[in-house]
Design an enzyme around this catalytic site. Structure first.
Site, mmCIF file in Angstrom:
data_model
loop_
_atom_site.group_PDB
_atom_site.id
_atom_site.type_symbol
_atom_site.label_atom_id
_atom_site.label_comp_id
_atom_site.label_asym_id
_atom_site.label_seq_id
_atom_site.Cartn_x
_atom_site.Cartn_y
_atom_site.Cartn_z
ATOM 1 N N ASP A 12 61.799 3.754 87.334
ATOM 2 C CA ASP A 12 61.887 3.805 88.805
ATOM 3 C C ASP A 12 61.389 2.487 89.376
ATOM 4 O OD1 ASP A 12 62.192 5.039 91.458
ATOM 5 O OD2 ASP A 12 60.018 5.048 91.529
ATOM 6 N N SER A 13 61.653 2.277 90.650
ATOM 7 C CA SER A 13 61.172 1.061 91.313
ATOM 8 C C SER A 13 59.656 1.094 91.506
ATOM 9 C CB SER A 13 61.846 0.921 92.680
ATOM 10 O OG SER A 13 61.511 2.035 93.480
ATOM 11 N N TYR A 44 63.183 -1.100 96.397
ATOM 12 C CA TYR A 44 64.511 -1.571 96.015
ATOM 13 C C TYR A 44 65.525 -1.321 97.147
ATOM 14 C CZ TYR A 44 63.589 -2.043 90.923
ATOM 15 O OH TYR A 44 63.143 -2.415 89.685
ATOM 16 N N GLY A 45 65.229 -0.288 97.955
ATOM 17 C CA GLY A 45 66.237 0.226 98.889
ATOM 18 C C GLY A 45 66.649 -0.731 99.985
ATOM 19 N N CYS A 75 65.630 6.920 89.926
ATOM 20 C CA CYS A 75 65.617 6.251 91.232
ATOM 21 C C CYS A 75 67.054 6.278 91.722
ATOM 22 C CB CYS A 75 65.139 4.810 91.033
ATOM 23 S SG CYS A 75 65.290 3.771 92.490
ATOM 24 N N ASN A 76 67.258 6.872 92.878
ATOM 25 C CA ASN A 76 68.626 6.987 93.401
ATOM 26 C C ASN A 76 69.230 5.628 93.708
ATOM 27 O OD1 ASN A 76 69.141 10.108 94.228
ATOM 28 N ND2 ASN A 76 66.988 9.587 94.327
ATOM 29 N N THR A 77 68.388 4.739 94.259
ATOM 30 C CA THR A 77 68.877 3.417 94.636
ATOM 31 C C THR A 77 69.346 2.663 93.393
ATOM 32 O OG1 THR A 77 67.139 3.486 96.303
ATOM 33 C CG2 THR A 77 68.241 1.381 95.982
ATOM 34 N N GLU A 154 54.378 4.944 99.674
ATOM 35 C CA GLU A 154 53.577 4.008 98.866
ATOM 36 C C GLU A 154 52.251 3.705 99.588
ATOM 37 O OE1 GLU A 154 54.380 2.245 95.752
ATOM 38 O OE2 GLU A 154 56.122 3.527 95.423
ATOM 39 N N CYS A 204 66.217 10.275 97.336
ATOM 40 C CA CYS A 204 65.291 9.223 96.908
ATOM 41 C C CYS A 204 64.133 9.939 96.242
ATOM 42 C CB CYS A 204 64.803 8.423 98.113
ATOM 43 S SG CYS A 204 63.469 7.272 97.692
ATOM 44 N N HIS A 206 61.163 9.212 95.945
ATOM 45 C CA HIS A 206 59.894 9.176 96.688
ATOM 46 C C HIS A 206 59.814 10.320 97.712
ATOM 47 C CE1 HIS A 206 59.418 5.069 95.185
ATOM 48 N NE2 HIS A 206 58.237 4.991 95.762
#
Ligand code: DGL
Length: 299
Positions: A12-13, A44-45, A75-77, A154, A204, A206
């Site tokens: 993941d990012s 990343y998004g 991570c979807n992005t 975050e 996402c 997150h």
């Protein structure tokens, strides 16, 4: 080590992919996980597709060189930007989270009107719309970009080692008046734009951490789904088909690597999301992640 005892690579990012890793660890308790969080380059998004695609290949090559038996892009992005190329280039099978998220949405919707809450890049690629309409071309999909959510998550997570205590004392630490306001502002096009969705997919990894304020904003008639369970189901099926499920005698050992310079913060926030202490964490520099590696075909 038996081939089936090799770890599952999860990428993941940053920390969000631990929502998926947690589901894997709970559902498949004999499997070991090797998690890479590219915290230093998160989010990343808001980056370009090409840039994120190159990050996916770096992490994928790194995990493949560390002998994982399969890779999950949690991570979807990163899935939207890099799943295809990762599947073409890496010597191990690669699963993303968008097709599983699309299945979760299809299983949930009754009105065939689905909202997708995701990072701007994920929405821009149209990957969710394609994945959902590949399953049912009659579903109306409403993408809703949420540019601030990853940073909110975050930021809350960076408040440190007391997350768990605060959660136990006060309930959902993410469900604050400020976060509710920002969530309402972001979801406005979805709720007042006449879309009338009955399902919103958290596109996402997150965002499950913001499920409290998201549910509060959407109300009880809208179902909120995410991709973790469906991704774990797909992972189980692929490993089972390949005869690579870890045997019941295997003892799971989870390892974590991050590009973050603050290991203590990653450990505190990560343990909170993963639901158990992250015992083994290593720092990897961007140079290490980016080192060209010989492809190891034949896995
Ligand atoms: N967790 C990532 C996702 O699922 C996105 C976070 C980011 O923007 O880096 O899309």
């Amino acid at each position: 080590m038996l081939d089936s005892e090799r770890p599952i690579g999860v990428f993941d990012s940053g920390l969000g992919g631990l929502t998926v890793a947690r589901c894997i660890a709970t559902t498949l308790p004999h499997e070991s996980i090797y998690y890479v969080g590219d915290t230093k380059r998160c989010p990343y998004g808001v980056r370009s597709e090409d840039e994120v695609r190159s990050f996916v290949l770096q992490a994928g090559n790194w995990l493949a060189a560390h002998d994982v038996k399969i890779m999950i892009i949690a991570c979807n992005t990163a899935t939207a930007a890099g799943l295809r190329i990762a599947q073409q280039m890496l010597p191990v099978p690669v699963i993303g989270v968008i097709a599983p998220g699309a299945r979760a949405a299809i299983n949930s919707t009754r009105t065939r009107k689905v909202g997708v809450l995701a990072t701007p890049l994920t929405v821009r690629t149209g990957a969710y719309t394609r994945a959902i309409q590949d399953l049912d071309a009659g579903v109306n999909v409403y993408g809703c970009p949420a540019p601030s959510f990853v940073e909110i998550v975050e930021r809350e997570l960076a408040t440190g080692a007391h997350l768990q205590e605060r959660w136990l004392q006060n309930g959902d630490v993410f469900d604050t008046p400020e976060n509710r306001m920002e969530v309402e502002r972001t979801l406005m096009p979805l709720i007042s734009g006449g879309a009338q969705v009955d399902t919103v997919v958290l596109g996402c990894t997150h965002f499950p951490l913001l499920a409290g304020p998201i549910r509060h904003t959407l109300g009880p008639d809208v179902r909120v789904v995410s991709s973790a369970e469906e991704t774990t189901r797909e992972l189980h099926d692929i490993l089972s088909r390949r005869n690579q499920l870890a045997p019941a005698s295997a003892r799971a050992e989870h390892r974590f690597a991050t590009t973050s310079d603050n290991i203590a913060e990653f450990a505190a926030a990560g343990s909170f999301i993963f639901g158990q202490p992250l015992k083994s964490i290593e720092h990897i520099s961007l140079d290490e992640l980016n080192q060209p590696r010989k492809p190891c075909f034949g896995a």
